[in-house]
Design a protein around this motif. Structure first.
Motif, PDB file in Angstrom:
ATOM      1  N   SER A 222       0.822  -1.207   0.000  1.00  0.00           N
ATOM      2  CA  SER A 222       0.000   0.000   0.000  1.00  0.00           C
ATOM      3  C   SER A 222       0.857   1.259   0.000  1.00  0.00           C
ATOM      4  O   SER A 222       0.557   2.240  -0.694  1.00  0.00           O
ATOM      5  CB  SER A 222      -0.916  -0.042   1.228  1.00  0.00           C
ATOM      6  N   GLN A 223       1.943   1.232   0.787  1.00  0.00           N
ATOM      7  CA  GLN A 223       2.820   2.404   0.845  1.00  0.00           C
ATOM      8  C   GLN A 223       3.442   2.677  -0.532  1.00  0.00           C
ATOM      9  O   GLN A 223       3.542   3.819  -0.973  1.00  0.00           O
ATOM     10  CB  GLN A 223       3.944   2.187   1.861  1.00  0.00           C
TER      11      GLN A 223
ATOM     12  N   LEU C   4      -8.374   6.210  -4.799  1.00  0.00           N
ATOM     13  CA  LEU C   4      -9.306   5.473  -3.944  1.00  0.00           C
ATOM     14  C   LEU C   4      -9.472   4.064  -4.458  1.00  0.00           C
ATOM     15  O   LEU C   4      -9.390   3.088  -3.704  1.00  0.00           O
ATOM     16  CB  LEU C   4     -10.657   6.197  -3.927  1.00  0.00           C
ATOM     17  N   LEU C   5      -9.682   3.954  -5.769  1.00  0.00           N
ATOM     18  CA  LEU C   5      -9.861   2.623  -6.350  1.00  0.00           C
ATOM     19  C   LEU C   5      -8.624   1.764  -6.137  1.00  0.00           C
ATOM     20  O   LEU C   5      -8.701   0.601  -5.757  1.00  0.00           O
ATOM     21  CB  LEU C   5     -10.157   2.760  -7.850  1.00  0.00           C
ATOM     22  N   GLY C  11      -6.224  -2.971  -0.881  1.00  0.00           N
ATOM     23  CA  GLY C  11      -6.766  -3.426   0.399  1.00  0.00           C
ATOM     24  C   GLY C  11      -7.416  -4.792   0.272  1.00  0.00           C
ATOM     25  O   GLY C  11      -7.289  -5.632   1.161  1.00  0.00           O
ATOM     26  N   LEU C  12      -8.103  -5.023  -0.845  1.00  0.00           N
ATOM     27  CA  LEU C  12      -8.684  -6.350  -1.068  1.00  0.00           C
ATOM     28  C   LEU C  12      -7.597  -7.401  -1.154  1.00  0.00           C
ATOM     29  O   LEU C  12      -7.731  -8.507  -0.651  1.00  0.00           O
ATOM     30  CB  LEU C  12      -9.501  -6.363  -2.363  1.00  0.00           C
ATOM     31  N   GLY C 246      -8.482  -5.139   5.631  1.00  0.00           N
ATOM     32  CA  GLY C 246      -7.467  -4.731   4.653  1.00  0.00           C
ATOM     33  C   GLY C 246      -7.820  -3.394   4.028  1.00  0.00           C
ATOM     34  O   GLY C 246      -6.978  -2.500   3.904  1.00  0.00           O
ATOM     35  N   ILE C 247      -9.084  -3.249   3.659  1.00  0.00           N
ATOM     36  CA  ILE C 247      -9.492  -2.017   2.987  1.00  0.00           C
ATOM     37  C   ILE C 247      -9.435  -0.832   3.953  1.00  0.00           C
ATOM     38  O   ILE C 247      -8.912   0.235   3.621  1.00  0.00           O
ATOM     39  CB  ILE C 247     -10.913  -2.164   2.411  1.00  0.00           C
TER      40      ILE C 247
END
Lengths: 408, 358, 292
Positions: A222-223, C4-5, C11-12, C246-247
């Protein structure tokens, strides 16, 4: 000065002859932990707990001391190396260090691990005047001969490395947009500070993202996505092996090719680049002060051959892909050198004096040209690093040796 | 905890108590207990005069951990609310002491204890209120969230100015009061010892009072307790606060004795350590908490002596053995042994009631 | 919007990791009514076994199958040998047994296989899915496998006699014994299933996060959070909870200004606790109503 007349000579002659008949005793001075046959040194290290992957450093050091003992020891004295587990927890470090100093009566603490752990005993060691030698962390604070004369650092500190990366960026991509990935603890923040200091006035405008991670995070994907999304084209990756590899791989996955600078903490070929993918690691830039044992360019190097022999004979269960097992014997050799230089004057004060008096000490696994130097005002034994670029097969060293020290 | 779990603990505690009650007259039991406590206190007073400084340091840490575990015991053992978050209270107490001593007020070390206690009490109450809605593992997660949040908060640059961030805070060692012929280590030991005695006595008093009975009733039969008019919400929240206060004071003492605080020392692994100490010492037993402190400090050292590389495995094996041999913890083991010995004595002393002549 | 997407998809992907772990957590919780702290370490150990087999030259699928089988047996054995003796001890004492198991496994993993990170192969490949830069084929595969496992479990528990027997044993052990169900073995079966699921989880997760002895610590915590969020009595809820965690975590890290990055995990947990305030037994969990 007294006049030496024939009378004084004759008067002192019998005593002199009598004294000469005795075996010559050098002025032996011993502080606690030293006898005619042994020198007791110790440290605390994370053999269990979250940082236990570093424990191989001290197992390797113990193997090195075993080797020295087999070769006769230091000036005839065997090294008795006592190492306790502190699980990287400062209260435990304090407890075990006090045990070493007060119960086991060690001569010196050598090569203890970690910044918070060593900070916890910093005051104690200096108050009790026990040498805290060659602390195995890169925090800048250990280079403080005035405030803490009994503590001396070892490796190039993280802030100086950060400054070197900043200098490289200013040279090669002066209008780059920088994203930094760092671990949310002392060494990570040290790197970040170094980078910011190095970029100086341009830091605020150049650094777009400062992304952290904790060691309990499963991934840093994510980072990395965030840093790319911010439009960064320079990526300073100061993460440890596991997360550095994840970041390299993720960057390749999302087809992002920044100027990717990897820190000295996470740049092992077998430990980081192979899992991440050698192809994905092409173009990475990093700094070294030790030889990477997994790099084929050192195959015929005398220092590497010595190291390989040492590992095979004295620490066969050690992972030869692990750069930590190069750090271990290098630190151990420095300790041995200092103790040797003390001769028979094995006092704690003399140890610090010798530690502050290392000149051009060259060790097998230091990069060619890098030597260990200290002085009474300079408690940073290794200051130099060299930059390297990965070409898909191995790290190619380039440029000249850089010293990260700020001008005094 | 669910009803069956609480029932199990309560039945067990009642069974052991009834065994000892039948075995000897109550007054005799109380006297023996007082003797034991007296002997322990005397041993505690003499110890620092005969052992080395380093061992004094270890004994002081044992007392501190014992006090922290007592805090957890009040909440989990006596009130049945499962907490994985006591490392946070310990950390808050420690940082309160550190900040007051070094940064802002330069406060004398003994004043930091009530301050740490007060801060933690407030935090405990604040947590106890939402905790009313949660049970068992759900409560565990909520308290766990606190344990995880604290190191992150301490390191964040929001609070860095006050907490010193990742570098932590170094504290000066307090000197013994002038005139006393003891060194700083011994003084800290006695100081901690005095605090320990006061807090343990207070806890014992609390448990024996009608408040204590209400608290335990809530653990054993919450619905019945509420039906009988006990204000469960009030008692549960108060217990949270008191429990946090105990562990917070222990944290403050810990900071003073170790002379250093750093954010990552107070992570959830410390919470797990407290929990293990609590269980090994004996849930619902006040002296057991002290045994828990002994366990938390010394067993990792023992495990390391056996094998440095596999110290975690050895620790696990020791833990398993303890749980197999003493499923109710050390306190339960002591009680059972005492009851068994008393039964043996009685069997040896009594004549058969009647003899069959047929 | 694009960010965001991206973060939701990322996150998924990480959520899939938590979801598989959450499933294993709920599995054993249903059997023994308590959280198994050692779940993650068992999964890591299983993954190391698989890695070792692959190192010895065996094919991926052979190693996979054998590892799942061995893990099942290990789970049953741990229950029969370690936990049967303490079954009558207070629940908290059993907790200590879990912690002990955790400690033993973690330490042994490090000693046997050392701490250098290892790559673990994946049968799904690691190309970007559909050429997009959001999610890789492996991560998509992970999501699919988790859902498949969930469906299989659902069918097992609802549709088979053995599954029914297990549910009965967990719901009311006394009554189950009375109708002839061997409750002890049902619990052991639950253990075996959960260890096997854990092994699958580990082998799916390792390609993403790299294999090392401390691989699962963080994952277990997030998995636990996900299971609690979804409701400990609902496997489907646990899986959804894992994805949700996660999200939430990714969104918190990206969009909460100033402190989001540093306090990611804290924020995620606060959100979960807030949800628990409203639904004290998790979103899909059932509140146990007890007779007074």
């Amino acid at each position: 000065m007294k006049q030496i007349t024939r009378r004084t000579v004759l008067a002192t002659a019998p005593t002199a002859i009598a004294l000469a008949a005795l075996p010559v005793r050098a002025a032996k001075q011993y502080d606690p932990g030293v006898t005619d046959s042994e020198i007791k040194i110790g440290n605390t290290a994370p053999y269990s707990g979250p940082a236990s992957n570093y424990s191989t450093i001290w197992k390797c050091e113990a193997a090195y001391f075993n080797m020295i003992n087999a070769e006769g020891g230091i000036n005839g004295r065997k090294i008795n190396f006592i190492s306790y587990d502190d699980a990287y927890s400062p209260p435990k470090t304090v407890e075990m260090t006090r045990k070493l100093v007060e119960q086991d009566q060690v001569f010196a603490i050598a090569g203890g691990a970690g910044t918070p752990t060593n900070t916890a005993i910093w005051k104690y060691m200096n108050q009790h005047e026990v040498p805290q030698l060659f602390v195995a962390t890169g925090a800048t604070k250990w280079d403080d001969p005035k405030g803490h004369p009994w503590t001396i650092g070892f490796q190039p500190n993280y802030q100086s490395e950060g400054r070197i990366y900043a200098a490289y960026i200013l040279q090669n991509k002066p209008d780059g947009k920088v994203g930094v990935l760092y671990q949310n603890d002392d060494f990570g923040k040290d790197y970040l500070k170094g980078v910011k200091d190095g970029l100086g006035a341009k830091a605020a405008s150049m650094i777009k993202v400062e992304a952290t991670y904790e060691t309990t995070d499963p991934t840093v994907d994510s980072q990395v996505v965030n840093i790319k999304a911010a439009g960064c084209d320079v990526f300073i990756n100061t993460a440890i092996n596991k997360f550095a590899a994840q970041a390299i791989r993720k960057a390749a996955e999302i087809e992002w090719q920044p100027l990717h600078i990897l820190s000295g903490i996470g740049n092992s070929l077998a430990g980081t680049l192979k899992p991440a993918g050698l192809e994905a690691s092409k173009g990475l830039v990093t700094d070294f002060f030790l030889k990477d044992p997994t790099d084929p360019q050192w195959k015929d190097d005398a220092g590497y051959k010595w190291w390989l022999g040492f590992m095979n004979e004295w620490y066969p269960e050690g992972d030869k892909n692990d750069a930590l097992n190069v750090f271990g014997p290098t630190a151990a050799a420095t300790i041995v050198q200092v103790l040797k230089a003390c001769g028979d004057e094995l006092t704690r004060a003399n140890v610090m004096k010798q530690a502050a008096n290392l000149h051009e000490l060259s060790l097998p696994m230091l990069l060619p040209g890098i030597t260990i130097n200290t002085s009474p005002t300079d408690f940073a034994p290794i200051k130099q690093v060299q930059l390297a670029r990965f070409d898909g097969e191995r790290w190619q060293l380039f440029g000249s040796l850089i010293s990260g020290q700020l001008p005094a | 905890m669910t009803v069956p779990e609480r029932e199990a603990i309560a039945l067990e505690a009642a069974a052991v108590r009834s065994e000892t009650a039948v075995a000897e007259p109550l007054s005799l039991w109380l006297d023996r207990r007082r003797l034991l406590i007296g002997a322990a206190v005397i041993a505690g007073l003499v110890a620092p005069l005969v052992v080395a400084n380093f061992t004094i340091f270890q004994l002081t840490m044992v007392m501190i951990y014992g006090l922290a575990i007592l805090g957890l015991n009040l909440l989990t053992g006596f009130n049945g609310q499962f907490s994985l978050g006591h490392s946070a209270f310990y950390g808050i107490g420690a940082y309160t002491a550190a900040i007051l001593m070094s940064r802002s007020a330069d406060l004398a070390y003994y004043w930091t204890l009530p301050c740490a206690g007060a801060v933690c009490f407030i935090v405990g109450i604040a947590l106890g209120l939402p905790a009313l809605r949660l049970q068992g593992l759900y409560l565990a997660l909520a308290t766990f969230a606190l344990a995880v949040a604290l190191p992150q908060l301490l390191k964040s640059h929001l609070l860095e100015g006050m907490t010193g961030g990742v570098q932590g805070i170094v504290i000066d060692k307090p000197d013994p009061p002038p005139g006393l012929p003891i060194n700083a280590d011994q003084w800290l030991y006695y100081f901690t010892f005095a605090v320990l005695l006061i807090m343990f006595a207070a806890a014992a008093g609390l448990v024996r009072s009608h408040t204590g009975r209400a608290i335990m009733a809530i653990r054993d039969h919450p619905i019945a307790a509420a039906a009988m008019g006990i204000n469960t919400a009030r008692y549960k929240t108060l217990t949270f606060g008191v429990s946090a206060l105990y562990t917070g004071i222990a944290g403050a003492l810990g900071a003073i004795v170790v002379q250093f605080v750093a954010p990552d020392s107070f992570n959830f692994l410390l919470s797990i350590n407290f929990l293990v100490g609590l269980i090994v010492g004996g849930i619902g037993s006040i002296p057991g908490s002290l045994f828990g402190g002994v366990f938390v400090l010394f067993v990792p050292n023992i495990a390391e002596k056996v094998s440095t590389g596999l110290s975690g495995a050895v620790y696990g094996v020791i833990l398993l053995l303890l749980i197999f041999l003493m499923p109710s913890g050390a306190a339960g083991f002591v009680r059972r042994t005492a009851a068994w010995l008393a039964r043996l004595k009685r069997a040896a002393n009594t004549e058969p009631i009647g003899r069959s002549t047929r | 919007m694009e960010q965001l997407l991206q973060q939701v998809v990322a996150g998924l992907a990480t959520g899939a990791i938590y979801a598989t772990m959450a499933l294993a957590v709920v599995m054993v919780y249903q059997a023994i009514d308590h959280l198994n702290f050692a779940q993650g370490e068992l999964a890591t150990f299983s993954t190391f076994l698989a890695w070792q087999m692959i190192e010895w030259g065996w094919s991926y699928w052979a190693a996979f199958a054998i590892t799942v089988a061995i893990s099942f047996v290990i789970g049953v054995a741990i229950d029969r040998i370690l936990f049967r003796p303490v079954r009558n001890a207070p629940i908290l004492s059993q907790l200590v047994a879990f912690i002990a198991l955790f400690s033993i496994l973690n330490s042994s993993d490090g000693e046997i296989w050392n701490f250098t990170i290892k790559s673990f192969p994946t049968p799904f490949g690691t190309k970007p899915l559909f050429g997009s830069g959001l999610i890789s084929t492996h991560q998509a595969g992970m999501v699919v496998v988790t859902l498949v496992m969930l469906v299989l479990l659902y069918l097992f528990f609802r549709g088979s006699r053995l599954g029914l027997a297990m549910r009965a044993a967990a719901a009311n052990p006394e009554a189950a014994r009375l109708v002839g169900i061997r409750v002890g073995w049902m619990i052991a079966l639950g253990w075996g299933l959960s260890t096997a699921i854990g092994a699958v989880a580990g082998m799916l997760i390792a390609p993403v996060v790299f294999l090392d002895p401390n691989m699962m610590l963080g994952v277990l915590l997030y998995g636990f959070a996900g299971a609690v969020l979804g409701g400990l009595s609902s496997p489907g809820g646990a899986v959804l909870g894992g994805f949700a965690v996660g999200i939430i975590e990714n969104l918190a890290g990206t969009f909460i200004p100033f402190v989001g990055q540093e306090l990611k995990l804290t924020v995620a947990l606060i959100v979960i606790v807030a949800v628990l305030m409203v639904r004290p037994a998790g979103i899909f969990g059932r509140v146990a109503v007890s007779r007074v």
